[in-house]
Design an enzyme around this catalytic site. Structure first.
Site, short mmCIF file in Angstrom:
data_model
loop_
_atom_site.label_atom_id
_atom_site.label_comp_id
_atom_site.label_asym_id
_atom_site.label_seq_id
_atom_site.Cartn_x
_atom_site.Cartn_y
_atom_site.Cartn_z
N SER A 98 -7.83 38.76 -20.04
CA SER A 98 -7.50 37.83 -18.97
C SER A 98 -7.39 38.52 -17.63
O SER A 98 -7.09 39.70 -17.54
CB SER A 98 -6.18 37.13 -19.30
OG SER A 98 -5.13 38.10 -19.28
N LYS A 99 -7.64 37.74 -16.63
CA LYS A 99 -7.59 38.16 -15.23
C LYS A 99 -6.30 38.90 -14.87
O LYS A 99 -6.31 39.82 -14.08
CB LYS A 99 -7.66 36.90 -14.38
CG LYS A 99 -8.68 36.90 -13.27
CD LYS A 99 -8.59 35.54 -12.58
CE LYS A 99 -9.62 35.39 -11.48
NZ LYS A 99 -9.73 33.99 -11.06
N ARG A 100 -5.20 38.42 -15.40
CA ARG A 100 -3.90 38.98 -15.05
C ARG A 100 -3.76 40.42 -15.51
O ARG A 100 -3.09 41.22 -14.89
CB ARG A 100 -2.77 38.15 -15.68
CG ARG A 100 -2.48 36.90 -14.91
CD ARG A 100 -1.54 37.15 -13.73
NE ARG A 100 -1.90 36.33 -12.58
CZ ARG A 100 -2.54 36.79 -11.50
NH1 ARG A 100 -2.89 38.05 -11.40
NH2 ARG A 100 -2.83 35.99 -10.51
N ASN B 289 -6.51 42.45 -16.69
CA ASN B 289 -7.74 43.25 -16.62
C ASN B 289 -8.65 42.62 -15.56
O ASN B 289 -8.64 41.42 -15.40
CB ASN B 289 -8.48 43.20 -17.95
CG ASN B 289 -8.28 44.44 -18.78
OD1 ASN B 289 -8.50 45.55 -18.31
ND2 ASN B 289 -7.85 44.26 -20.01
#
Length: 491
Positions: free
Chosen positions: A261-263, A265
């Site tokens: 996930s964006k948060r 990685n």
RNA sequence: GGUCCCAUCGUCUAGUUAGGUCUAGGACACCAGGUUUUCAUCCUGGCAACCCGGGUUCGAAUCCCGGUGGGAUCACCA
């Protein structure tokens, strides 16, 4: 597991079907590369289909970005909205009639039904189910509508969706290429919405219809889709089509094992491109997440990957995305490049702002073995173009045992040598510099460290004498004398 | 919570389909040493794993069962 003979020899038609709802996702690249490689290896077709049926979230600029990002990785689709093809359109938003028509067939066959329930009623129903800790899913209210009533309410323009009429008895079985036989009780399968109020299909309908019409022979996609396979199998059955082969590949993970996930990685392929990861490194690394060549070898070219790729060999555990290993692969690939090629990548990629290609080429020997990302070039080479604040604390630490005045004298003489011996060989220059340290009876290391910090600013930097060449003898001497003054001022 | 998927060094994995050749192999990372005026590169060496418990078997990392753990999924998003 479920080995399929001939899988790597008969032409495979594969696809990747991203939704244009955000930046090109690394997971899309991951799945795309396996699909692309199989099609390529077997001489089949690889399709890039845009699943933009969510009108609220889909944005057309993302579509182009996704196609570009895959192309950057070296993954070119044989058929796509951009490339065209015989089975288009390749944008689901343009295939409305096809879905409506197929959905109509389903209603006629009794495999699907119109549902007029409002979202309010659905919300209440779910709340009640949750409170009762009972079975979740549509309660089937509209399923009991007569064909006549259903048709006439629809004709009157009453908003409705179309749902799959799931036979809740029995069990649905299917074979996954990597996981073997999987079975799910039909009572677990919801009466899935197939056609939304806005007339657009949901993923489930669109995906089945398109894959069939486009001749897809094997579906390789992320394992998060496993739970919905029964719905798809039921649809294939209802249409009396034969289902393709399924291969659910693992999900890329964060360090805590959750789905990437964006948060936690960077997930945009654009980020990796802009950081200076080479596309071939990215592809090599991604392929390594679950697949590897037969020999113990982790570095390979894209061509080697395509030539050897076999979906059977994909492992099932969810791989943790390890940036450190990616950087290692990238460093290896950077070192494999010819200086000429590397200089081009650096300049064309915008990693050498202010440098011409030839200028980059001239200093490349100092940096090629030191780069893990192309984006590091500007920072590592800064000292060549401008004076860098010398690391005085480091200098003090490294020259503790030398009398400051003596070191100053040595450095002054060294500055003299740099200019007077400019153009001579590095061996000769080095000998002269060593002689200075010897004459004043201190360690040559201290003298070299002094010069290094004066000229490059840092304790850890590229080789000294080549750096002097790059900086210029006069400028190097000037920086050395400036350091001597700074030394005196702080003493 | 229901259902499904998964389970070998910190990480990526080989070995599992056809049980012995596994005192479990490789790579990244880490540590130590060598080369080097520093760093990097390169070379050498080291640390480090079969989730647990039963069963089958002469023999199990490999097969079976049960736990445990992790993940995904339960939308008119894909």
């Amino acid at each position: 597991m479920a080995r399929l003979e001939g899988l790597t020899t008969t032409p495979a038609v594969t696809r990747v079907a991203p939704s244009p709802t955000g930046d090109p996702h690394v997971g899309t690249g991951y799945v795309a590369l396996f699909n692309w490689a199989l099609a390529k290896r077997t001489g089949g077709r690889f399709i890039l289909r845009i699943e933009d049926t969510d009108q609220a979230r889909s944005r057309s600029e993302h579509e182009g970005a996704i196609i570009d990002a895959l192309a950057w990785l070296g993954i070119e689709a044989d058929e796509s909205p951009r490339a065209g093809g015989d089975y288009g359109p390749y944008r689901q938003s343009e295939r409305g009639e096809i879905y409506a028509d197929h959905c109509g067939q389903l209603i006629e066959k009794g495999a699907a039904y119109r549902c007029f329930c409002t979202s309010e009623r659905l919300a209440e129903m779910r709340a009640a189910q949750k409170a009762a800790k009972g079975q979740m899913g549509y309660d089937g209210l509209c399923r009991s509508l007569t064909a006549h009533e259903s048709a006439s309410r629809a004709a009157d323009g009453e908003p409705h969706v179309v749902r799959l009429a799931v036979d809740k008895s029995g069990v649905t079985r299917f074979t996954d290429l990597l996981r073997g036989e999987i079975e799910i009780q039909n009572r677990e399968v919801d009466d899935q919405v197939l056609l939304k109020t806005d007339g657009m299909p949901t993923y489930h309908l669109a995906n089945v219809v398109d894959d069939h019409l486009m001749g897809v022979t094997i579906i390789m996609r992320a394992e998060e889709w496993i739970p919905s396979v029964p719905k798809h199998v039921m649809l294939y059955d209802a249409f009396e089509w034969s289902a393709p082969t399924y291969a659910h590949v693992p999900l890329l993970r964060n360090a805590d094992k959750s789905k990437i996930s964006k948060r936690k990685n960077p997930t945009s392929i654009l980020w990796y491109r802009d950081e200076g990861f080479l596309p071939e490194a990215m592809l090599n690394f991604l392929a390594l997440q679950g697949w590897r060549p037969n020999e113990d070898r982790e570095l390979f070219t894209t061509e080697e990957f395509v030539a050897e790729f076999d979906p059977h060999a994909i492992s099932t555990g969810g791989p943790v995305f390890d940036m450190t290993k990616l950087e290692w692969v990238n460093g290896e690939k950077i070192r494999e490049l010819s200086p000429d090629e590397l200089a081009s990548r650096l300049t064309n990629g915008g990693f050498a702002e202010g440098w011409t290609r030839d200028e980059v080429l001239g200093v490349l020997p100092l940096f090629q073995e030191r780069l893990k990302r192309l984006s590091e070039f500007l920072d590592q080479s800064r000292y060549i173009r401008e004076t860098v604040e010398p690391d005085m604390e480091g200098l003090r630490k490294k020259t503790k045992k030398v009398e400051p005045a003596l070191l100053a004298t040595g450095l002054r003489e060294a500055a003299e040598v740099l200019t007077s011996m400019a153009g001579k060989s590095h061996d000769e220059q080095e000998a002269a510099l060593r002689a200075i340290a010897d004459r004043h009876e201190f360690k040559v290391g201290a003298l070299f460290m002094g010069l290094r910090i004066a000229i490059t600013g840092a304790m850890a930097s590229p080789p000294l004498l080549p750096s002097v060449d790059a900086v210029g003898a006069e400028e190097s001497a000037r920086r050395t004398l400036a350091l001597v003054e700074q030394l005196a001022a702080t003493a």
